[in-house]
Design an enzyme around this catalytic site. Structure first.
Site, PDB file in Angstrom:
ATOM      1  N   CYS A 113       0.892  -1.156   0.000  1.00  0.00           N
ATOM      2  CA  CYS A 113       0.000   0.000   0.000  1.00  0.00           C
ATOM      3  C   CYS A 113       0.929   1.204   0.000  1.00  0.00           C
ATOM      4  CB  CYS A 113      -0.907   0.009   1.228  1.00  0.00           C
ATOM      5  SG  CYS A 113      -1.822   1.566   1.355  1.00  0.00           S
ATOM      6  N   CYS A 129      -0.489   4.256   2.349  1.00  0.00           N
ATOM      7  CA  CYS A 129      -0.486   4.184   3.818  1.00  0.00           C
ATOM      8  C   CYS A 129      -0.102   2.772   4.230  1.00  0.00           C
ATOM      9  CB  CYS A 129      -1.818   4.627   4.404  1.00  0.00           C
ATOM     10  SG  CYS A 129      -3.281   3.930   3.609  1.00  0.00           S
ATOM     11  N   SER A 130      -1.032   2.022   4.791  1.00  0.00           N
ATOM     12  CA  SER A 130      -0.676   0.664   5.210  1.00  0.00           C
ATOM     13  C   SER A 130      -1.877  -0.260   5.095  1.00  0.00           C
ATOM     14  CB  SER A 130      -0.150   0.676   6.640  1.00  0.00           C
ATOM     15  OG  SER A 130      -1.099   1.276   7.500  1.00  0.00           O
ATOM     16  N   CYS A 131      -2.683  -0.109   4.023  1.00  0.00           N
ATOM     17  CA  CYS A 131      -3.836  -0.989   3.816  1.00  0.00           C
ATOM     18  C   CYS A 131      -3.362  -2.437   3.771  1.00  0.00           C
ATOM     19  CB  CYS A 131      -4.553  -0.630   2.518  1.00  0.00           C
ATOM     20  SG  CYS A 131      -5.289   1.007   2.570  1.00  0.00           S
TER      21      CYS A 131
END
Lengths: 204, 107
Positions: A110, A113-115
């Protein structure tokens, strides 16, 4: 003009950011005070997420390898397949299986962000959230994979999947050769978190 | 191989295989279109579904009308100068319809 203030060189989630921590605690206190979102609800949600681990994903992968009907269901409806293993997943975002084959290897990132498929893998590892991984895997994926000790065959296609919006992906790694006689539990024990992100393969 | 999901493409402007260009635009706030694909040419893999617009949702809006979302595939060797990997390596990104414009079909 003097230039003596430090510039942030990285925006890794892992680095301490006292101003944001302070903002967060003040917002949470306001929410709690107003009753819109209580600290007990926040704690319950954190505990639910932290109670989820890659073990759930590994069980799902092993079942996909062992049971063609289950694999078919996981392809069509991953949350329904997870539910059969007692793992609940929300209706949104969209959870999908990316099937690795001899010809195609998937790796997930991602960049924004940090999906991450948290309901089935738990919280993402620190490196997944790092600026290093997020910026490099879309530019030089084979080098990044090599740093994980993973070499993609020259002839195999590599597909980097950037989880930018409404989808979360679970990689179904290739079943290693020589595992025909293993039980589903033994298969699940072979499956690592990193293989379900696509940065490694599963090996015996 | 992307696993199949139910798709209702009635409101989707782009069909599978369409050549598209990601609009090279600035965004003033929250946005789910990564900078590094803006202006890049790719191919629609498929329509995913229609979802609330994150650029509106992020600021307390309703996110409506829902925006069609697509998987768009880019060739990494075309995306990056001096790409060091294999020429067949690809990148797949989810992009909302309002960030895409159609290019003439290749013959």
């Amino acid at each position: 003009m003097p230039h003596d203030h430090p510039h942030p060189t990285s925006r890794d989630h892992s680095e301490p950011r006292p101003a944001f921590d302070k903002l967060l605690s003040q917002v949470l206190a306001k929410l709690d005070h107003s009753g819109l979102l209580t600290s007990a609800e926040v704690t319950a949600q954190i505990e639910d997420m932290e109670g989820r681990t890659p073990t759930e994903g590994a069980r799902l992968v092993a079942r996909c390898w062992a049971d063609p009907e289950f694999l078919d269901l996981a392809r069509k409806d991953l949350p329904a397949a997870a539910a059969k293993l007692g793992v609940s997943m929300p209706a949104h975002p969209v959870f999908l299986l990316l099937e690795n084959t001899e010809e195609l290897h998937h790796v997930v990132v991602c960049t924004l962000c940090s999906c991450y498929p948290r309901p089935i893998l738990g919280p993402p590892p620190v490196w997944y959230k790092s600026r290093n991984y997020r910026s490099r895997v879309v530019v030089e994926p084979r080098e990044v994979l090599a740093e994980f000790g993973t070499v993609i065959r020259e002839k195999a296609n590599l597909r980097v999947v950037d989880s930018t919006a409404d989808c979360r992906y679970l990689v179904l790694p290739l079943r290693p050769r020589g595992t025909e006689n293993l039980t589903e539990k033994e298969l699940a024990d072979l499956v690592t978190r990193d293989s379900m992100i696509g940065v490694t393969n599963v090996s015996m | 191989m992307i696993s199949s999901i139910t798709r209702h493409a009635s409101n989707a402007k782009f069909a599978d295989g369409h050549s598209v260009q990601v609009i090279k635009d600035e965004s003033l706030g929250h946005c789910r279109t990564p900078l590094y694909v803006r202006g890049a040419v790719g191919k629609v893999v498929s329509y995913i579904g229609s979802y609330k617009n994150p650029e509106d949702l992020a600021y307390g809006g309703s996110g409506l009308p829902e925006s069609p979302l697509y998987w768009v595939e880019f060739n990494l060797a075309e995306l990056w100068v001096n790409y060091s990997g294999d020429p067949t390596d690809t990148l797949q990104v989810e992009v909302y319809e309002h960030w895409l414009r159609k290019l003439a079909q290749e013959s």
